[in-house]
Write an enzyme that holds these catalytic residues in place. Structure first.
Site, PDB file in Angstrom:
ATOM      1  N   ASP A  84      45.425  34.103 110.062  1.00  0.00           N
ATOM      2  CA  ASP A  84      45.368  34.939 108.868  1.00  0.00           C
ATOM      3  C   ASP A  84      45.532  34.048 107.638  1.00  0.00           C
ATOM      4  OD1 ASP A  84      46.069  38.254 108.340  1.00  0.00           O
ATOM      5  OD2 ASP A  84      46.348  36.832 106.689  1.00  0.00           O
ATOM      6  N   ILE A  85      44.748  34.334 106.602  1.00  0.00           N
ATOM      7  CA  ILE A  85      44.759  33.486 105.408  1.00  0.00           C
ATOM      8  C   ILE A  85      46.031  33.690 104.568  1.00  0.00           C
ATOM      9  CG2 ILE A  85      43.569  35.013 103.758  1.00  0.00           C
ATOM     10  CD1 ILE A  85      41.726  32.569 103.139  1.00  0.00           C
ATOM     11  N   HIS A 121      40.507  44.759 113.630  1.00  0.00           N
ATOM     12  CA  HIS A 121      41.219  43.501 113.922  1.00  0.00           C
ATOM     13  C   HIS A 121      42.603  43.823 114.436  1.00  0.00           C
ATOM     14  CE1 HIS A 121      41.787  44.553 109.693  1.00  0.00           C
ATOM     15  NE2 HIS A 121      43.012  44.078 109.809  1.00  0.00           N
TER      16      HIS A 121
END
Ligand code: 5GP
Ligand code: ZN
Length: 137
Positions: A30-31, A99
């Site tokens: 995850d960013i 997701h």
């Protein structure tokens, strides 16, 4: 889906920190991680949410979660692990391509994922159970 960022990430059209890939899924970091190692399982095909996701994928996605949990535990030696999956804006979904979050937890990490409890007391549990059971297939 032309404008879906997760379609592009899942299919390698945008760069990502990929942890795992098979013919159906890509797992990426995850960013904006909630904790160190926070990852996302993305199906390569576009399904907006759990309601659209075919059963076949639902089964496979949990196998991926199970395998990743073991690898991530070995790699990061965390204290706990959340598997989280949001559907719809009201549930906190911000990207409308299915997701599943894999979130390593560390003692005192203050990730803020705890659920506020005590909601059940506002409802008649028997009535709610009856309504849901009537629709279970
Ligand atoms: P949701 O709130 O929809 O369940 O989760 C969306 C997640 O996707 C968030 O945790 C957010 O940080 C992550 N995210 C959004 N855009 C990107 C991106 O471009 N790359 C990666 N790796 N993660 C993203
Ligand atoms: Zn998509």
């Amino acid at each position: 889906m032309d404008n879906c960022i997760f379609c592009k990430l899942a299919n390698g059209e945008f760069p990502s920190h990929t942890l795992y890939e098979d013919e159906d899924f890509r797992v990426i970091l995850d960013i904006e991680p909630a904790t160190k190692g926070h990852a996302l399982i993305l199906p390569k095909k576009h399904y907006a949410n759990i309601f659209e996701l075919p059963c076949e994928y639902a089964q496979k996605v949990f196998n991926v979660a199970k395998n990743m949990s073991a690898s991530m535990k070995e790699a990061l030696d965390f204290d706990g692990f959340n598997v989280l999956q949001n559907n719809g804006e009201a549930a906190g979904q911000t990207v409308f391509h299915f997701h599943m979050h894999l979130i390593p937890r560390y003692k005192d990490d203050n990730a803020g994922l705890e659920m506020p409890g005590k909601k059940a007391a506002e409802y008649d549990l028997t009535e709610v159970a009856d309504v849901i059971r009537a629709k279970v297939k």
